[in-house]
Design a protein around this motif. Structure first.
Motif, PDB file in Angstrom:
ATOM      1  N   ALA A 150       0.843  -1.214   0.000  1.00  0.00           N
ATOM      2  CA  ALA A 150       0.000   0.000   0.000  1.00  0.00           C
ATOM      3  C   ALA A 150       0.874   1.259   0.000  1.00  0.00           C
ATOM      4  CB  ALA A 150      -0.933  -0.021   1.202  1.00  0.00           C
ATOM      5  N   LYS A 151       1.967   1.246   0.797  1.00  0.00           N
ATOM      6  CA  LYS A 151       2.878   2.398   0.826  1.00  0.00           C
ATOM      7  C   LYS A 151       3.542   2.598  -0.542  1.00  0.00           C
ATOM      8  CE  LYS A 151       4.405   1.764   5.588  1.00  0.00           C
ATOM      9  NZ  LYS A 151       5.296   2.268   6.599  1.00  0.00           N
ATOM     10  N   ILE A 185       2.422   1.655  -3.447  1.00  0.00           N
ATOM     11  CA  ILE A 185       1.425   2.134  -4.417  1.00  0.00           C
ATOM     12  C   ILE A 185       1.269   3.650  -4.286  1.00  0.00           C
ATOM     13  CG2 ILE A 185      -1.065   2.128  -4.950  1.00  0.00           C
ATOM     14  CD1 ILE A 185      -1.003  -0.926  -4.564  1.00  0.00           C
ATOM     15  N   LYS A 186       1.236   4.127  -3.050  1.00  0.00           N
ATOM     16  CA  LYS A 186       1.144   5.586  -2.844  1.00  0.00           C
ATOM     17  C   LYS A 186       2.377   6.275  -3.415  1.00  0.00           C
ATOM     18  CE  LYS A 186      -1.900   6.384   1.037  1.00  0.00           C
ATOM     19  NZ  LYS A 186      -1.917   5.829   2.391  1.00  0.00           N
ATOM     20  N   ALA A 187       3.534   5.676  -3.160  1.00  0.00           N
ATOM     21  CA  ALA A 187       4.789   6.263  -3.672  1.00  0.00           C
ATOM     22  C   ALA A 187       4.771   6.295  -5.201  1.00  0.00           C
ATOM     23  CB  ALA A 187       5.974   5.449  -3.172  1.00  0.00           C
ATOM     24  N   GLN A 188       4.271   5.227  -5.802  1.00  0.00           N
ATOM     25  CA  GLN A 188       4.187   5.190  -7.272  1.00  0.00           C
ATOM     26  C   GLN A 188       3.246   6.279  -7.788  1.00  0.00           C
ATOM     27  OE1 GLN A 188       4.824   2.402  -9.929  1.00  0.00           O
ATOM     28  NE2 GLN A 188       3.005   2.625 -11.173  1.00  0.00           N
ATOM     29  N   GLN A 189       2.162   6.519  -7.058  1.00  0.00           N
ATOM     30  CA  GLN A 189       1.227   7.586  -7.484  1.00  0.00           C
ATOM     31  C   GLN A 189       1.930   8.943  -7.460  1.00  0.00           C
ATOM     32  OE1 GLN A 189      -1.835   6.619  -4.687  1.00  0.00           O
ATOM     33  NE2 GLN A 189      -2.967   5.336  -6.118  1.00  0.00           N
ATOM     34  N   VAL A 190       2.750   9.154  -6.428  1.00  0.00           N
ATOM     35  CA  VAL A 190       3.500  10.418  -6.320  1.00  0.00           C
ATOM     36  C   VAL A 190       4.481  10.536  -7.498  1.00  0.00           C
ATOM     37  CG1 VAL A 190       5.209  11.670  -4.918  1.00  0.00           C
ATOM     38  CG2 VAL A 190       3.266  10.550  -3.811  1.00  0.00           C
ATOM     39  N   GLU A 241      -0.956   0.980 -11.113  1.00  0.00           N
ATOM     40  CA  GLU A 241      -0.722   0.835  -9.668  1.00  0.00           C
ATOM     41  C   GLU A 241      -1.229  -0.504  -9.153  1.00  0.00           C
ATOM     42  OE1 GLU A 241      -2.041   4.529  -9.976  1.00  0.00           O
ATOM     43  OE2 GLU A 241       0.081   4.666 -10.453  1.00  0.00           O
ATOM     44  N   GLU A 280      -0.989  -4.283  -7.519  1.00  0.00           N
ATOM     45  CA  GLU A 280      -0.074  -4.775  -6.494  1.00  0.00           C
ATOM     46  C   GLU A 280       0.919  -5.808  -7.023  1.00  0.00           C
ATOM     47  OE1 GLU A 280      -2.160  -7.855  -3.637  1.00  0.00           O
ATOM     48  OE2 GLU A 280      -3.134  -5.877  -3.572  1.00  0.00           O
ATOM     49  N   TYR A 292      10.717   7.013  -2.529  1.00  0.00           N
ATOM     50  CA  TYR A 292       9.543   7.713  -1.981  1.00  0.00           C
ATOM     51  C   TYR A 292       8.890   6.880  -0.866  1.00  0.00           C
ATOM     52  CZ  TYR A 292       9.431  11.533  -5.447  1.00  0.00           C
ATOM     53  OH  TYR A 292       9.708  12.646  -6.199  1.00  0.00           O
ATOM     54  N   THR A 293       8.914   5.561  -1.006  1.00  0.00           N
ATOM     55  CA  THR A 293       8.387   4.705   0.073  1.00  0.00           C
ATOM     56  C   THR A 293       9.217   4.902   1.343  1.00  0.00           C
ATOM     57  OG1 THR A 293       7.743   3.079  -1.600  1.00  0.00           O
ATOM     58  CG2 THR A 293       7.741   2.310   0.671  1.00  0.00           C
TER      59      THR A 293
END
Ligand code: PA5
Length: 447
Positions: free
Chosen positions: A23-24, A26-31, A240, A242, A406-407
Motif C-alpha cells: 500500500a505504501k 502504491i502511494k509512492a508510485q502515485q506520487v 498501480e 499490487e 519515496y516509500t
C-alpha cells in the motif's frame, strides 16, 4: 520482460505486513507518476523511451558511421558516476567476454577515462591510444567535474597534436548541458558536435540519453532495441497494481529494511557480464536512497566466484543483509559437459548436462542455503541477456528506485553528500575561490 519473485522472502516477511508495504509503495508510485514529490524537477527520465525522438537515435548512429569512415577503432568515453556507469554496464553486458582478445571485432572498442584520478591509468591509456585510431566522447552534465576535465585536457591535447586541430574536432563529441558549464563553452568554441543532457534528467538516470546511447552505439550495439525494451517496461510499470514488479520490489525491500533490520542489499549475478549492471545499480540506489541518515547499503557479488570469497560471510556473518538475484532465464550459448572414460575428476555424473544447468543448481542451492542462513532472497529475472531485455531491466530499476525512495521517505533525485569531498579536495589543491577553506583545512591537518 522483467519479473520479480519474492517467494524467497516468505519465511521472513509477514503477509499482512507485506500488504502494508505494498500500500505504501502504491502511494509512492502515485506520487512518482503525478510528479508532485520531492525532486520533481528531475523526472525527465520517466519518458525517455517514449519521448526519445528518432532524430536523436539517428544522430548517434551518424556519429558512429562517421567515425567508422575515418577508421576509428578506439573510442575513449570520458565521464564519471552517472556520466559513465550506464554506458559501461550496457557495453559489458552485451560484449563477448573475450572481446578484447578476439581478432574478429567489427565495431570500435570503447574504453573509459575520467572516472578516476590515477596517473598510471591516464598514462597507460595514452600507450593504448598510440597504437590505435582514436576518437573521444566527453560527457559531463555540469561540465565542471574535475576527474573528466583532467582526463579530457590530456586527451584533447593528444588528439590535436596527432591529428591537427580540425581533424581532432571531428573526432571529439561533447555531451553536456544545453547552456552552461565549462564543457559547453569549450565545445562551442572548438566546434565539436554535441548532444544535450536534459536539465530534468540527473546523471544516474541518464543511461537512455546520449550519455549512454552514444558510447553504446559507438561500441556496435543496438540502441533501438535497448530503447524498445525500456519502452515496453515504461508501459508495463504504469499501473498501480499490487503485482506491478516495481511495486513488489520496492515494497519488499522497504519491509526488510524497516521491519527486519536488513540494511544491506546484495545484488547477485551468476554471469560475469552483469558485473557492471551491479555497479550502475549501486550508484542508482546508493545516491538516490542514502541520505537523511537512512537507506539500504547497496552491495554486490559475482557468483559463483564470490561464493568462494564472500559466501562464508553471507551464510554465517552479521545478519544484516538480503539478496536480490538478477537471473537470466536462457543462456546465449550451449556447452555440454563430455564423458571421460577414466573419470579421474569424478565428474562423469555431469556428462551430458549443460554447464548452465550446473549454474542453475548452484543458484538454487545457494538460494536455499542463504534462506536457511537468515538471508531473504528476491529475484529479478529477464528472459535473455540482449539489448531489448537489458533496456527493460534498466528502466525497471530506475522506476523501482523512484518508487522505493519515496516509500522510504527521501528525495531520490538529489545527492547533496557528493559535494563534501570535492570541497576538501579543492581546498587542498588551492583552487581559486577556496582560500578560506584552504586555510581551515591546513590548520585542521596541522593539529
Ligand atoms: O548521478 C549524478 O548526478 C552524479 O553521479 C554525476 O553523474 C557525476 O557526479 C558526474 O557529474 P557530471 O556529469 O556533471 O560530470
Amino acid at each position: 520482460m522483467v519479473k520479480v519473485n519474492v517467494s524467497g522472502c516468505a519465511s521472513f516477511a509477514d503477509a499482512a505486513k507485506y500488504q502494508q508495504y505494498v500500500a505504501k509503495a502504491i502511494k509512492a508510485q502515485q506520487v512518482l507518476k503525478a510528479g508532485n514529490g520531492a525532486g520533481n524537477d528531475f523526472l525527465g527520465w520517466r519518458v525517455l523511451p517514449s519521448g526519445t525522438p528518432e532524430s536523436l537515435v539517428a544522430a548517434c548512429e551518424a556519429v558512429r558511421d562517421d567515425w567508422a569512415g575515418r577508421g576509428v577503432d578506439l573510442v575513449i568515453a570520458v565521464g564519471i558516476g552517472g556520466s559513465y556507469l550506464g554506458a559501461k554496464c550496457v557495453i559489458e553486458a552485451l560484449s563477448h567476454n573475450f572481446a578484447k582478445q578476439l581478432r574478429t571485432r567489427k565495431a570500435a572498442e570503447v574504453v573509459f577515462a575520467g572516472n578516476n584520478l590515477s596517473e598510471d591509468y591516464l598514462s597507460e591509456l595514452m600507450d593504448l591510444a598510440a597504437e590505435r585510431n582514436v576518437a573521444c566522447i566527453v560527457i559531463s552534465k555540469s561540465g565542471t567535474t574535475t576527474e573528466p576535465a583532467v582526463a579530457f585536457r590530456l586527451i584533447k591535447q593528444y588528439l590535436e597534436q596527432r591529428y591537427g586541430k580540425a581533424e581532432a574536432a571531428a573526432r571529439i563529441v561533447a555531451i553536456t548541458d544545453a547552456k552552461k558549464g565549462a564543457l559547453k563553452t569549450l565545445s562551442t568554441q572548438e566546434g565539436y558536435r554535441s548532444f544535450i543532457v536534459p536539465d530534468n534528467v540527473g546523471g544516474r538516470f541518464s543511461v537512455l540519453t546520449p550519455v549512454g546511447l552514444l558510447p553504446i552505439v559507438a561500441a556496435g550495439f543496438d540502441i533501438r532495441a535497448l530503447l524498445k525494451g525500456a519502452l515496453e517496461m515504461e508501459k508495463a510499470l504504469a499501473d498501480e497494481k499490487e503485482d506491478n514488479p516495481a511495486i513488489v520490489y520496492a515494497a519488499m525491500r522497504n519491509l526488510l529494511y524497516a521491519e527486519l533490520g536488513k540494511k544491506v542489499e546484495i545484488l547477485v549475478n551468476y554471469n560475469p557480464k552483469l558485473t557492471y549492471v551491479a555497479e550502475w545499480w549501486k550508484q542508482l540506489y546508493g545516491e538516490s536512497e542514502g541520505k537523511d541518515g537512512k537507506g539500504i547499503f547497496p552491495a554486490s557479488v559475482n557468483n559463483t566466484a564470490d561464493l568462494h570469497s564472500m559466501g562464508q560471510f553471507i551464510q554465517e556473518g552479521e545478519r544484516v543483509m538480503f539478496e536480490t538475484v538478477i537471473s537470466v532465464d536462457e543462456a546465449d550459448r550451449k556447452v555440454v559437459i563430455g564423458t571421460d572414460p577414466e573419470n579421474l575428476d569424478g565428474l562423469n555424473f555431469l556428462a551430458g548436462k549443460r554447464v548452465e544447468e550446473c549454474n542453475r543448481m548452484a543458484q538454487l542451492g545457494t538460494k536455499l542455503a542463504h534462506i536457511d542462513g537468515g538471508v531473504p532472497q528476491l529475484e529479478v529475472s529477464i528472459p535473455k541477456l540482449d539489448a531489448y531485455n537489458l533496456g527493460s531491466l534498466l528502466y525497471f530499476f530506475e522506476w523501482a528506485c523512484g518508487v522505493s525512495a519515496y516509500t522510504l521517505g527521501v528525495n531520490p533525485f538529489n545527492q547533496p553528500g557528493v559535494e563534501a569531498y570535492k570541497k576538501n579536495m579543492f581546498a587542498l589543491l588551492e583552487k581559486p575561490g577556496y582560500e578560506e577553506a584552504t586555510k581551515a583545512i591546513k590548520q585542521r591537518l596541522a593539529e
